[in-house]
Design a protein around this motif. Sequence first.
Motif, PDB file in Angstrom:
ATOM      1  N   ASP A 253       0.811  -1.023   0.212  1.00 19.42           N
ATOM      2  CA  ASP A 253      -0.536   0.053   0.076  1.00 19.42           C
ATOM      3  C   ASP A 253       0.910   1.640   0.112  1.00 19.42           C
ATOM      4  O   ASP A 253       0.921   2.510  -0.257  1.00 19.42           O
ATOM      5  N   ALA A 254       1.688   1.328  -0.367  1.00 18.76           N
ATOM      6  CA  ALA A 254       3.219   2.438  -0.157  1.00 18.76           C
ATOM      7  C   ALA A 254       3.077   2.780  -1.310  1.00 18.76           C
ATOM      8  O   ALA A 254       2.769   2.088  -2.477  1.00 18.76           O
ATOM      9  N   HIS A 255       3.116   5.048  -1.174  1.00 19.05           N
ATOM     10  CA  HIS A 255       2.173   4.837  -3.035  1.00 19.05           C
ATOM     11  C   HIS A 255       3.259   4.415  -3.843  1.00 19.05           C
ATOM     12  O   HIS A 255       2.730   4.684  -4.804  1.00 19.05           O
ATOM     13  N   PHE A 256       4.133   4.800  -2.849  1.00 18.92           N
ATOM     14  CA  PHE A 256       5.354   4.908  -4.715  1.00 18.92           C
ATOM     15  C   PHE A 256       4.791   3.776  -4.337  1.00 18.92           C
ATOM     16  O   PHE A 256       6.530   3.369  -5.967  1.00 18.92           O
ATOM     17  N   ILE A 257       4.565   2.301  -4.381  1.00 18.49           N
ATOM     18  CA  ILE A 257       4.092   1.083  -5.002  1.00 18.49           C
ATOM     19  C   ILE A 257       4.027   1.415  -6.205  1.00 18.49           C
ATOM     20  O   ILE A 257       2.279   1.558  -5.572  1.00 18.49           O
ATOM     21  N   TRP A 258       3.831   1.355  -7.287  1.00 19.78           N
ATOM     22  CA  TRP A 258       2.495   2.170  -8.742  1.00 19.78           C
ATOM     23  C   TRP A 258       3.192   1.847  -9.727  1.00 19.78           C
ATOM     24  O   TRP A 258       2.926   2.128 -10.505  1.00 19.78           O
ATOM     25  N   PRO A 259       2.705   0.592 -10.160  1.00 20.24           N
ATOM     26  CA  PRO A 259       3.315   0.191 -11.111  1.00 20.24           C
ATOM     27  C   PRO A 259       2.640  -0.130 -11.992  1.00 20.24           C
ATOM     28  O   PRO A 259       3.380  -0.232 -13.749  1.00 20.24           O
ATOM     29  N   THR A 260       1.525   1.180 -12.111  1.00 21.95           N
ATOM     30  CA  THR A 260       1.092   1.355 -13.813  1.00 21.95           C
ATOM     31  C   THR A 260       1.569   2.497 -13.585  1.00 21.95           C
ATOM     32  O   THR A 260       2.642   2.810 -15.334  1.00 21.95           O
ATOM     33  N   HIS A 261       2.280   3.384 -13.051  1.00 19.59           N
ATOM     34  CA  HIS A 261       3.991   4.434 -13.603  1.00 19.59           C
ATOM     35  C   HIS A 261       5.274   3.685 -13.614  1.00 19.59           C
ATOM     36  O   HIS A 261       6.299   4.373 -14.243  1.00 19.59           O
ATOM     37  N   HIS A 262       5.672   3.111 -11.720  1.00 24.40           N
ATOM     38  CA  HIS A 262       6.654   3.109 -11.891  1.00 24.40           C
ATOM     39  C   HIS A 262       7.218   1.666 -12.121  1.00 24.40           C
ATOM     40  O   HIS A 262       6.154   0.520 -11.548  1.00 24.40           O
ATOM     41  N   LEU A 263       8.077   1.285 -12.847  1.00 28.47           N
ATOM     42  CA  LEU A 263       8.223   0.518 -13.605  1.00 28.47           C
ATOM     43  C   LEU A 263       9.633  -0.572 -13.077  1.00 28.47           C
ATOM     44  O   LEU A 263       9.880  -1.774 -13.302  1.00 28.47           O
ATOM     45  N   ASN A 264      10.299   0.664 -11.577  1.00 26.09           N
ATOM     46  CA  ASN A 264      11.667  -0.321 -11.531  1.00 26.09           C
ATOM     47  C   ASN A 264      11.929   0.084 -10.117  1.00 26.09           C
ATOM     48  O   ASN A 264      11.660   1.126  -9.780  1.00 26.09           O
ATOM     49  N   TYR A 265      12.539  -0.633  -9.349  1.00 23.10           N
ATOM     50  CA  TYR A 265      12.024  -0.494  -7.633  1.00 23.10           C
ATOM     51  C   TYR A 265      13.550  -0.600  -7.214  1.00 23.10           C
ATOM     52  O   TYR A 265      14.073  -1.556  -6.571  1.00 23.10           O
ATOM     53  N   TYR A 266      14.459   0.371  -6.856  1.00 24.86           N
ATOM     54  CA  TYR A 266      16.082   0.373  -6.473  1.00 24.86           C
ATOM     55  C   TYR A 266      16.417   0.188  -5.002  1.00 24.86           C
ATOM     56  O   TYR A 266      15.133   1.376  -4.061  1.00 24.86           O
ATOM     57  N   THR A 267      16.864  -0.352  -4.730  1.00 24.84           N
ATOM     58  CA  THR A 267      17.504  -0.082  -3.277  1.00 24.84           C
ATOM     59  C   THR A 267      19.153   0.438  -2.780  1.00 24.84           C
ATOM     60  O   THR A 267      19.824   1.075  -4.343  1.00 24.84           O
ATOM     61  N   PRO A 268      19.685   0.762  -1.968  1.00 25.91           N
ATOM     62  CA  PRO A 268      21.649   1.914  -2.210  1.00 25.91           C
ATOM     63  C   PRO A 268      21.670   0.805  -2.618  1.00 25.91           C
ATOM     64  O   PRO A 268      22.879   1.322  -3.650  1.00 25.91           O
TER      65      PRO A 268
END
Length: 339
Positions: A253-268
């Motif tokens: 539910d974290a809003h940055f998990i937005w797969p229609t727009h955010h395609l890549n999820y980085y960590t340090p």
Amino acid sequence: MTKPLTVPYRRFSEYVGVDLAQLRPHGSYGKLIANRTHALDTLIARFGTVPQDLLVRRPCPTCAADHSTHELTKDHLALVRCLECGLVYVNPIFDEQHYKEVYGSATYQAIMKDLGEASHEYRVERFGRERVEVMGQHLEGVAQPRYLDVGCSTGFVVEAATQRGWRAEGIDLNPSAIEFGQRRGLNLRVAALEEAGVAPGSLDAISLFDVLEHLARPAEVVVQAAGLLRPGGVLYLYVPNYDSASRLLMGADAHFIWPTHHLNYYTPATLSDLVARHGLETALMQTEGLDIADYVWQRRELHGEDVSAVERIGDVLQFLANAGAYGKNLRLLARRVRV
């Protein structure tokens, strides 16, 4: 084995908060949340899901491996984790024409207009000057740096850089944001990086703030950006931090998990791995965020809970998340290795 990352010690006295009323005026954050699936609404109304024949599979955007495991599903789209480099990414995705239409749509431009234009001057003062200061600290003896902000939005960082005497320009695909900045006298234009017309090796600094997470092929853009830098020039990246307090507190539910727009999820670890693969050396890695403010908003506005106790200590909790590299916004400044 993954190389250990060094997290610098930070002091609470250096913490600078954010004025949410100025950053997110007129309920703009709530509108963003309410409209997060606008890109899929027509499809879902018609089919009840996303037809698989509209989606295309892709290898890992960082290492090109095709071995992954399912991470989670949200808004009818799947996130997977690369078993080679650890990157989390949406797979399968729509074709690139779909995303061009999404970011050019009236709905998306209205969302960005609500978020960006009313808060522009605050963003210049609170964030633009800070970002320019950080880049300036890592440029060696350059009196008037030549700087390009890719995905510049309304140009609030370009404005801060121009005020400091930099030769600054910005590009973005959002026409309304560019028009807003142009009316303020900023050197902005509608263009993608490959259309920028910048000579290789001619820039002192390039930034991609909140850009890489939107791209089907982010590594290609990092390569392009690195090629435009002079030796010793810097690339400054902002992306959401998948290993953030936001995700630990709110899960999918974290809003940055937005797969229609955010395609890549980085960590340090995965972001530093990406730049290292393309001749860039990490000079600064840190996180900042609004994790606690977003959590408070979610529990209060969507669940009707009393979160006043958390709100009272929100700045301390946010500082601790930032200092431990768990802030939602991941910042990496990399230098093109001198040759």
